[in-house]
Design a protein around this motif. Structure first.
Motif, PDB file in Angstrom:
ATOM      1  N   TRP A  40       0.840  -1.189   0.000  1.00 25.10           N
ATOM      2  CA  TRP A  40       0.000   0.000   0.000  1.00 25.10           C
ATOM      3  C   TRP A  40       0.875   1.238   0.000  1.00 25.10           C
ATOM      4  N   ALA A  41       0.333   2.329  -0.488  1.00 29.25           N
ATOM      5  CA  ALA A  41       1.045   3.612  -0.481  1.00 29.25           C
ATOM      6  C   ALA A  41       0.015   4.738  -0.526  1.00 29.25           C
ATOM      7  N   GLU A  42       0.512   5.949  -0.310  1.00 28.34           N
ATOM      8  CA  GLU A  42      -0.366   7.120  -0.394  1.00 28.34           C
ATOM      9  C   GLU A  42      -0.385   7.666  -1.815  1.00 28.34           C
ATOM     10  N   LYS A  43      -1.546   8.139  -2.204  1.00 27.42           N
ATOM     11  CA  LYS A  43      -1.702   8.835  -3.473  1.00 27.42           C
ATOM     12  C   LYS A  43      -2.365  10.177  -3.152  1.00 27.42           C
ATOM     13  N   THR A  44      -1.634  11.264  -3.384  1.00 26.26           N
ATOM     14  CA  THR A  44      -2.131  12.594  -3.077  1.00 26.26           C
ATOM     15  C   THR A  44      -2.486  13.309  -4.372  1.00 26.26           C
ATOM     16  N   THR A  45      -3.693  13.827  -4.437  1.00 23.80           N
ATOM     17  CA  THR A  45      -4.163  14.556  -5.616  1.00 23.80           C
ATOM     18  C   THR A  45      -4.446  16.000  -5.230  1.00 23.80           C
ATOM     19  N   GLU A  46      -3.817  16.919  -5.952  1.00 24.24           N
ATOM     20  CA  GLU A  46      -4.080  18.349  -5.766  1.00 24.24           C
ATOM     21  C   GLU A  46      -4.860  18.830  -6.980  1.00 24.24           C
ATOM     22  N   ARG A  47      -6.040  19.386  -6.750  1.00 25.42           N
ATOM     23  CA  ARG A  47      -6.873  19.909  -7.837  1.00 25.42           C
ATOM     24  C   ARG A  47      -6.860  21.429  -7.762  1.00 25.42           C
ATOM     25  N   TYR A  48      -6.536  22.069  -8.883  1.00 28.56           N
ATOM     26  CA  TYR A  48      -6.450  23.531  -8.953  1.00 28.56           C
ATOM     27  C   TYR A  48      -7.663  24.081  -9.694  1.00 28.56           C
ATOM     28  N   VAL A  62      -0.649  14.880  -9.241  1.00 32.81           N
ATOM     29  CA  VAL A  62      -0.825  13.595  -8.560  1.00 32.81           C
ATOM     30  C   VAL A  62       0.545  13.091  -8.107  1.00 32.81           C
ATOM     31  N   ASP A  63       0.651  12.808  -6.813  1.00 32.23           N
ATOM     32  CA  ASP A  63       1.854  12.216  -6.221  1.00 32.23           C
ATOM     33  C   ASP A  63       1.522  10.768  -5.897  1.00 32.23           C
ATOM     34  N   ASN A  64       2.066   9.836  -6.700  1.00 34.91           N
ATOM     35  CA  ASN A  64       1.739   8.416  -6.574  1.00 34.91           C
ATOM     36  C   ASN A  64       2.855   7.711  -5.812  1.00 34.91           C
ATOM     37  N   GLY A  65       2.559   7.256  -4.595  1.00 29.43           N
ATOM     38  CA  GLY A  65       3.545   6.577  -3.766  1.00 29.43           C
ATOM     39  C   GLY A  65       3.936   5.198  -4.277  1.00 29.43           C
ATOM     40  N   CYS A  66       3.076   4.548  -5.056  1.00 29.86           N
ATOM     41  CA  CYS A  66       3.411   3.225  -5.604  1.00 29.86           C
ATOM     42  C   CYS A  66       4.489   3.324  -6.674  1.00 29.86           C
ATOM     43  N   THR A  67       4.317   4.275  -7.566  1.00 33.41           N
ATOM     44  CA  THR A  67       5.263   4.397  -8.681  1.00 33.41           C
ATOM     45  C   THR A  67       6.365   5.397  -8.407  1.00 33.41           C
ATOM     46  N   GLY A  68       6.192   6.217  -7.362  1.00 36.26           N
ATOM     47  CA  GLY A  68       7.196   7.225  -7.048  1.00 36.26           C
ATOM     48  C   GLY A  68       7.196   8.387  -8.024  1.00 36.26           C
ATOM     49  N   THR A  81      -7.438  22.188  -3.768  1.00 38.83           N
ATOM     50  CA  THR A  81      -7.903  21.218  -2.778  1.00 38.83           C
ATOM     51  C   THR A  81      -6.974  20.007  -2.852  1.00 38.83           C
ATOM     52  N   THR A  82      -6.754  19.394  -1.713  1.00 38.28           N
ATOM     53  CA  THR A  82      -5.843  18.249  -1.652  1.00 38.28           C
ATOM     54  C   THR A  82      -6.578  17.074  -1.030  1.00 38.28           C
ATOM     55  N   THR A  83      -6.482  15.912  -1.680  1.00 34.47           N
ATOM     56  CA  THR A  83      -7.031  14.674  -1.117  1.00 34.47           C
ATOM     57  C   THR A  83      -5.929  13.622  -1.108  1.00 34.47           C
ATOM     58  N   THR A  84      -5.909  12.839  -0.036  1.00 31.86           N
ATOM     59  CA  THR A  84      -4.927  11.764   0.092  1.00 31.86           C
ATOM     60  C   THR A  84      -5.671  10.455   0.287  1.00 31.86           C
ATOM     61  N   GLN A  85      -5.264   9.444  -0.477  1.00 31.25           N
ATOM     62  CA  GLN A  85      -5.873   8.121  -0.390  1.00 31.25           C
ATOM     63  C   GLN A  85      -4.778   7.093  -0.111  1.00 31.25           C
ATOM     64  N   ILE A  86      -5.149   6.018   0.546  1.00 34.18           N
ATOM     65  CA  ILE A  86      -4.261   4.854   0.663  1.00 34.18           C
ATOM     66  C   ILE A  86      -4.671   3.915  -0.464  1.00 34.18           C
ATOM     67  N   ILE A  87      -3.709   3.600  -1.342  1.00 35.89           N
ATOM     68  CA  ILE A  87      -4.027   2.770  -2.515  1.00 35.89           C
ATOM     69  C   ILE A  87      -3.221   1.466  -2.457  1.00 35.89           C
ATOM     70  N   THR A  88      -3.703   0.467  -3.142  1.00 37.64           N
ATOM     71  CA  THR A  88      -3.028  -0.825  -3.248  1.00 37.64           C
ATOM     72  C   THR A  88      -2.081  -0.776  -4.437  1.00 37.64           C
ATOM     73  N   CYS A  89      -0.834  -1.159  -4.214  1.00 34.38           N
ATOM     74  CA  CYS A  89       0.169  -1.173  -5.282  1.00 34.38           C
ATOM     75  C   CYS A  89       0.160  -2.554  -5.933  1.00 34.38           C
ATOM     76  N   ARG A  90      -0.424  -2.653  -7.105  1.00 29.53           N
ATOM     77  CA  ARG A  90      -0.495  -3.925  -7.829  1.00 29.53           C
ATOM     78  C   ARG A  90       0.381  -3.850  -9.058  1.00 29.53           C
ATOM     79  N   GLY A  91       1.178  -4.857  -9.265  1.00 32.29           N
ATOM     80  CA  GLY A  91       1.982  -4.945 -10.490  1.00 32.29           C
ATOM     81  C   GLY A  91       3.070  -3.911 -10.600  1.00 32.29           C
ATOM     82  N   VAL A  92       3.483  -3.346  -9.478  1.00 33.40           N
ATOM     83  CA  VAL A  92       4.555  -2.336  -9.522  1.00 33.40           C
ATOM     84  C   VAL A  92       5.822  -2.979  -9.070  1.00 33.40           C
TER      85      VAL A  92
END
Length: 92
Positions: A40-48, A62-68, A81-92
């Motif tokens: 798992w990793a964090e994925k942060t999305t900033e919408r302007y 988008v800051d994707n913690g799985c792919t860096g 606005t900023t949203t942060t999600q915990i996502i599942t890293c599949r196939g990385v």
């Protein structure tokens, strides 16, 4: 060859070869560990947005913690606005 086996030279040399192979494998894992794998990793999305009403999106980062990776599209403004999600890293 039968004389070597009777004297125990062959089993001793096999043990030495096995020990050296084990040492080489463990050193290889120590110095070249490979990529760490996260489940798992964090994925942060900033919408302007275009203005303070936050109705028209004009950019996104988008800051994707799985792919860096950190990628942006559009325009960055002061209305964000900023949203942060915990996502599942599949196939990385």
């Amino acid at each position: 060859m039968s004389k070597l086996i009777r004297n125990g030279a062959a089993p001793r040399s096999l043990r030495l070869v096995f020990a050296l192979a084990l040492l080489a494998a463990s050193l290889g894992l120590t110095f070249f560990p490979g990529k760490a794998c996260a489940l798992w990793a964090e994925k942060t999305t900033e919408r302007y947005f275009s203005d303070g009403t936050y109705t028209t999106e004009v950019g996104r980062c988008v800051d994707n913690g799985c792919t860096g990776t950190y990628t942006c599209t559009g325009t960055q403004t002061q209305w964000v606005t900023t949203t942060t999600q915990i996502i599942t890293c599949r196939g990385v």
